[in-house]
Structure formats: structure tokens, C-alpha cells
Design a protein around this motif. Structure first.
Motif, mmCIF file in Angstrom:
data_model
loop_
_atom_site.group_PDB
_atom_site.id
_atom_site.type_symbol
_atom_site.label_atom_id
_atom_site.label_comp_id
_atom_site.label_asym_id
_atom_site.label_seq_id
_atom_site.Cartn_x
_atom_site.Cartn_y
_atom_site.Cartn_z
ATOM 1 N N GLU A 1 0.833 -1.204 0.000
ATOM 2 C CA GLU A 1 0.000 0.000 0.000
ATOM 3 C C GLU A 1 0.871 1.259 0.000
ATOM 4 N N ALA A 2 1.920 1.254 0.815
ATOM 5 C CA ALA A 2 2.821 2.412 0.873
ATOM 6 C C ALA A 2 3.494 2.641 -0.474
ATOM 7 N N SER A 3 3.975 1.582 -1.084
ATOM 8 C CA SER A 3 4.648 1.698 -2.374
ATOM 9 C C SER A 3 3.712 2.241 -3.447
ATOM 10 N N LEU A 4 2.495 1.726 -3.474
ATOM 11 C CA LEU A 4 1.525 2.200 -4.466
ATOM 12 C C LEU A 4 1.192 3.674 -4.255
ATOM 13 N N HIS A 5 0.966 4.069 -3.019
ATOM 14 C CA HIS A 5 0.573 5.459 -2.765
ATOM 15 C C HIS A 5 1.734 6.437 -2.940
ATOM 16 N N PHE A 6 2.943 6.053 -2.521
ATOM 17 C CA PHE A 6 4.094 6.918 -2.809
ATOM 18 C C PHE A 6 4.287 7.045 -4.317
ATOM 19 N N SER A 7 4.094 5.949 -5.044
ATOM 20 C CA SER A 7 4.238 5.966 -6.505
ATOM 21 C C SER A 7 3.186 6.858 -7.150
ATOM 22 N N ILE A 8 1.950 6.767 -6.680
ATOM 23 C CA ILE A 8 0.902 7.626 -7.225
ATOM 24 C C ILE A 8 1.238 9.098 -6.979
ATOM 25 N N ALA A 9 1.718 9.407 -5.781
ATOM 26 C CA ALA A 9 2.108 10.791 -5.487
ATOM 27 C C ALA A 9 3.199 11.253 -6.449
ATOM 28 N N LEU A 10 4.143 10.372 -6.751
ATOM 29 C CA LEU A 10 5.217 10.725 -7.689
ATOM 30 C C LEU A 10 4.688 10.901 -9.113
ATOM 31 N N ILE A 11 3.713 10.094 -9.511
ATOM 32 C CA ILE A 11 3.117 10.249 -10.847
ATOM 33 C C ILE A 11 2.395 11.593 -10.948
ATOM 34 N N VAL A 12 1.637 11.933 -9.929
ATOM 35 C CA VAL A 12 0.916 13.210 -9.934
ATOM 36 C C VAL A 12 1.910 14.367 -9.962
ATOM 37 N N ASP A 13 2.969 14.269 -9.152
ATOM 38 C CA ASP A 13 3.979 15.327 -9.120
ATOM 39 C C ASP A 13 4.700 15.429 -10.464
ATOM 40 N N ARG A 14 4.970 14.293 -11.080
ATOM 41 C CA ARG A 14 5.600 14.298 -12.409
ATOM 42 C C ARG A 14 4.713 15.024 -13.417
ATOM 43 N N GLY A 15 3.423 14.751 -13.362
ATOM 44 C CA GLY A 15 2.490 15.424 -14.257
ATOM 45 C C GLY A 15 2.484 16.924 -14.057
ATOM 46 N N ARG A 16 2.601 17.342 -12.814
ATOM 47 C CA ARG A 16 2.647 18.774 -12.526
ATOM 48 C C ARG A 16 3.937 19.394 -13.055
ATOM 49 N N LEU A 17 5.049 18.700 -12.857
ATOM 50 C CA LEU A 17 6.348 19.231 -13.289
ATOM 51 C C LEU A 17 6.499 19.273 -14.806
ATOM 52 N N THR A 18 5.847 18.345 -15.504
ATOM 53 C CA THR A 18 5.935 18.314 -16.971
ATOM 54 C C THR A 18 4.790 19.080 -17.630
ATOM 55 N N GLU B 1 1.808 18.316 -17.762
ATOM 56 C CA GLU B 1 0.738 17.439 -18.230
ATOM 57 C C GLU B 1 -0.485 17.589 -17.343
ATOM 58 N N ARG B 2 -0.259 18.061 -16.135
ATOM 59 C CA ARG B 2 -1.337 18.211 -15.152
ATOM 60 C C ARG B 2 -1.141 19.540 -14.417
ATOM 61 N N PRO B 3 -1.531 20.622 -15.043
ATOM 62 C CA PRO B 3 -1.321 21.931 -14.416
ATOM 63 C C PRO B 3 -2.224 22.126 -13.197
ATOM 64 N N ASP B 4 -1.759 22.967 -12.286
ATOM 65 C CA ASP B 4 -2.574 23.275 -11.106
ATOM 66 C C ASP B 4 -3.835 24.026 -11.470
ATOM 67 N N ARG B 5 -3.756 24.833 -12.537
ATOM 68 C CA ARG B 5 -4.949 25.561 -12.970
ATOM 69 C C ARG B 5 -4.843 25.904 -14.442
ATOM 70 N N THR C 1 -3.857 19.609 -6.996
ATOM 71 C CA THR C 1 -2.746 18.692 -7.238
ATOM 72 C C THR C 1 -1.922 18.466 -5.977
ATOM 73 N N GLN C 2 -1.549 19.540 -5.297
ATOM 74 C CA GLN C 2 -0.738 19.371 -4.083
ATOM 75 C C GLN C 2 -1.516 18.630 -3.005
ATOM 76 N N SER C 3 -2.796 18.887 -2.897
ATOM 77 C CA SER C 3 -3.617 18.168 -1.916
ATOM 78 C C SER C 3 -3.663 16.685 -2.233
ATOM 79 N N GLU C 4 -3.742 16.368 -3.516
ATOM 80 C CA GLU C 4 -3.745 14.964 -3.927
ATOM 81 C C GLU C 4 -2.403 14.297 -3.598
ATOM 82 N N ILE C 5 -1.314 14.992 -3.870
ATOM 83 C CA ILE C 5 0.013 14.468 -3.524
ATOM 84 C C ILE C 5 0.109 14.250 -2.021
#
Length: 124
Positions: A54-71, A73-77, A90-94
Motif C-alpha cells: 500500500e505504501a509503495s503504491l501510494h508513494f508511486s501515485i504521489a510521484l506520478i501526480v507530481d511528475r504530471g505537474r512538473l511536466t 501534463e497536469r497543471p494546477d490551474r 494537485t498538491q492536496s492529492e500528492i
């Protein structure tokens, strides 16, 4: 040691990111974070443990969301002129996924570090 698989992460997220060049390194980064936390507690992980998965999956999801923000692909607004602004949390989701992951690691540490202890009560 991977606590979750690319397939599990893909099913959970619906991600179409490349499994080899993106998802595997993301899982490895998440697992390094778990291992560092466990090492501070003097523990090592168990591959098939549900809390560590569970920890690995959720840390990974947080990293995917953060990657989307940094690239971007997933802007904050998104602003369309001065009339329409669309935003997401996005930050709340992370933060949420990191909190769930940290709680799972804490459960594992509590469960495994107390497994070998015996409490003795001294009576005078």
C-alpha cells in the motif's frame, strides 16, 4: 526489492506512462523512500507485506501526480481568458497519497518492531 508491481500501479492509476522508462523508476524511488524509513527504525521490508505494498503504491501515485505537474501534463490551474479559471488540488492529492503511504509504513514499523518484545512487569 519492489513492494508493488508495474501492473498493480497501472491498474490502480490507469496510467499510460511507459512501464520501463517511467513507472519502474517511480516505483524504485517510492521503495527507496520506504526502505530509508525502515532503516531509520532498524528494520527491513518484507516483499509481500500488505502495508508496504500500500505504501509503495501510494508513494508511486504521489510521484506520478507530481511528475504530471512538473511536466505540465497536469497543471494546477487553467485560465481561459479572464472569465474562466479551472483548478485542481494537485498538491492536496500528492499530500493525501503521501499521508496514506506514511501511515502504512508506520503500521508496518509498529507491527514488526513490537513482534519480538516481551513486556515484564516487576512486582515488589
Amino acid at each position: 526489492m519492489a513492494y508493488c508491481t508495474v501492473e498493480e500501479l497501472t491498474v490502480l492509476t490507469g496510467s499510460d506512462l511507459d512501464p520501463t522508462t517511467v513507472l519502474t523508476p517511480i516505483i524504485e524511488a517510492a521503495d527507496r523512500r520506504i526502505d530509508a524509513t525502515l532503516a531509520r527504525a532498524g528494520l527491513t521490508g518484507t516483499r509481500n507485506d500488505a502495508d508496504l505494498k500500500e505504501a509503495s503504491l501510494h508513494f508511486s501515485i504521489a510521484l506520478i501526480v507530481d511528475r504530471g505537474r512538473l511536466t505540465s501534463e497536469r497543471p494546477d490551474r487553467l485560465e481561459l481568458g479572464s472569465d474562466l479559471r479551472l483548478g485542481n488540488a494537485t498538491q492536496s492529492e500528492i499530500d493525501y497519497h503521501e499521508r496514506v503511504a506514511a501511515d502504512a509504513v508506520t503500521r508496518y514499523v509498529a507491527r514488526t518492531s513490537s513482534a519480538g518484545r516481551v513486556l515484564v512487569r516487576r512486582v515488589n
